[in-house]
Enzyme design. Structure first.
Site, PDB file in Angstrom:
ATOM      1  N   GLN A  31     -30.768  21.755 -20.636  1.00  0.00           N
ATOM      2  CA  GLN A  31     -29.688  22.858 -20.113  1.00  0.00           C
ATOM      3  C   GLN A  31     -28.021  22.028 -20.455  1.00  0.00           C
ATOM      4  OE1 GLN A  31     -31.885  23.154 -16.594  1.00  0.00           O
ATOM      5  NE2 GLN A  31     -31.355  20.753 -16.545  1.00  0.00           N
ATOM      6  N   ASP A 137     -40.466  14.502 -15.894  1.00  0.00           N
ATOM      7  CA  ASP A 137     -41.318  15.448 -15.526  1.00  0.00           C
ATOM      8  C   ASP A 137     -41.975  15.865 -14.929  1.00  0.00           C
ATOM      9  OD1 ASP A 137     -42.225  18.298 -16.542  1.00  0.00           O
ATOM     10  OD2 ASP A 137     -43.016  17.943 -18.072  1.00  0.00           O
ATOM     11  N   ASP A 155     -38.090  22.884  -5.232  1.00  0.00           N
ATOM     12  CA  ASP A 155     -37.378  22.582  -5.391  1.00  0.00           C
ATOM     13  C   ASP A 155     -36.100  23.542  -6.700  1.00  0.00           C
ATOM     14  OD1 ASP A 155     -34.033  23.949  -5.045  1.00  0.00           O
ATOM     15  OD2 ASP A 155     -33.921  21.995  -3.723  1.00  0.00           O
ATOM     16  N   SER A 156     -36.414  23.777  -7.609  1.00  0.00           N
ATOM     17  CA  SER A 156     -36.287  24.220  -8.811  1.00  0.00           C
ATOM     18  C   SER A 156     -35.393  25.456  -9.511  1.00  0.00           C
ATOM     19  CB  SER A 156     -37.651  25.110  -9.699  1.00  0.00           C
ATOM     20  OG  SER A 156     -38.220  26.388  -9.785  1.00  0.00           O
ATOM     21  N   THR A 157     -34.708  25.519 -10.293  1.00  0.00           N
ATOM     22  CA  THR A 157     -34.849  26.352 -11.017  1.00  0.00           C
ATOM     23  C   THR A 157     -35.897  27.497 -11.327  1.00  0.00           C
ATOM     24  OG1 THR A 157     -34.267  26.013 -13.616  1.00  0.00           O
ATOM     25  CG2 THR A 157     -32.952  24.869 -11.824  1.00  0.00           C
ATOM     26  N   ASP A 158     -34.429  28.493 -11.624  1.00  0.00           N
ATOM     27  CA  ASP A 158     -35.277  29.936 -11.972  1.00  0.00           C
ATOM     28  C   ASP A 158     -36.761  29.692 -13.373  1.00  0.00           C
ATOM     29  OD1 ASP A 158     -33.882  31.197 -10.155  1.00  0.00           O
ATOM     30  OD2 ASP A 158     -32.504  32.198 -11.755  1.00  0.00           O
ATOM     31  N   PRO A 162     -36.882  24.789 -18.493  1.00  0.00           N
ATOM     32  CA  PRO A 162     -37.937  23.442 -18.293  1.00  0.00           C
ATOM     33  C   PRO A 162     -38.274  23.726 -16.356  1.00  0.00           C
ATOM     34  CG  PRO A 162     -35.377  23.234 -17.728  1.00  0.00           C
ATOM     35  CD  PRO A 162     -34.795  24.286 -18.509  1.00  0.00           C
TER      36      PRO A 162
END
Length: 279
Positions: A31, A137, A155-158, A162
């Site tokens: 990213q 991963d 606690d991930s991104t949108d 990924p």
């Protein structure tokens, strides 16, 4: 970046922040990553042009994603964090004296490195001897982590890039299998106003696996609409009633956002949304 950074929050809505400077920017394996210093909210971590957190309001996110599920479990000793390479969730988990081990599984090693350099107060817990940081991963890791956890914090991104696979039923099945008898999972689940379909979809998936499903909210000014949700699945404990007020009372003096009154109120959802998700 120019003197203003703008995040496209929907196709017809964007929020802009006036910058003091761009401190760091790179393209990682996964990213686009930037650290910017803003006039209004201090330093921010930005991934793929989306604000992950700011120094100004990160505590409203990290305290709520962590303490609500941690206080529900009767004795959380082993905790998994998926994503969260900045260390904010780990910092909050370590406030609980029962915790013996924390595993942080972050796909992008560069996020951890940047957090250590530019956000040392946020990332300090990553060096705690109770914490194991693995850069891999989480989808592959959860197929066979080799241990059982009491609480899992997603606690991930949108749900793009990924992180997309972290919002699937197959991933939730793997998480459920790796949780103990009283196991609990909580995930950030976007804004009630801009992503209600997404939250409803998460609830439906959780209902296939967990006896108790609940959505609760926090106010985070730098996130879309400022009104953010978390979706929780619990094997045995009711998120609304079975949490420990005594342990919460002990935590409160060290916290900036979370308190017992707010814990109770966080599960009070607007009527339009409560009817839509039916939990």
């Amino acid at each position: 970046m120019e003197s203003w950074f703008s995040e496209l929050q929907t196709e017809r809505l964007r929020i802009s922040f006036k910058l003091r400077e761009t401190l760091y920017r790179t393209r990682t394996q996964f990213q686009d990553l930037a650290v910017v210093d803003t006039y209004e909210f201090g330093r921010m971590l930005v991934l793929d042009e989306m604000v992950m957190f700011s120094e100004f309001d990160e505590f409203a996110y990290h305290e709520m994603i962590v303490h609500v599920p941690m206080l529900l479990h009767p004795n959380p000793t082993r905790v998994l964090v998926v994503g969260g390479g900045d260390g904010g969730s780990v910092r909050e988990i370590l406030r609980h004296p029962s915790v013996e081990r924390v595993v942080l599984c972050e796909i992008d090693e560069e996020v951890v490195k940047v957090a250590r350099e530019y956000f040392p107060r946020l990332s300090a817990g990553l060096d705690d001897p109770k914490v194991e940081v693995m850069c891999r991963d989480a989808i592959e890791y959860m197929k066979d982590p080799g241990e059982i956890f009491d609480v899992a914090i997603i606690d991930s991104t949108d749900p793009v890039g990924p992180s997309l696979g972290l919002f699937t039923l197959s991933f939730y099945r793997d998480v459920h299998r790796c949780l103990g008898l009283d196991g609990i999972v909580t995930a950030q689940s976007e804004s009630l106003y801009t992503r209600p379909d997404h939250i409803r979809g998460m609830c439906l998936k959780y209902k296939e696996l967990f006896d108790h499903v609940a959505v609760y909210c926090s106010n985070i000014p730098t996130y879309p609409t400022g009104y953010w949700s978390f979706t929780m699945g619990s094997k045995t404990m009711d998120p609304r009633t079975d949490w420990s007020e005594e342990r919460a009372k002990q935590l409160e003096p060290d916290l900036r956002y979370y308190n017992r009154d707010l814990h109770r109120a966080a599960f009070a959802l607007p009527t339009f949304f409560r009817e839509w998700i039916d939990v």
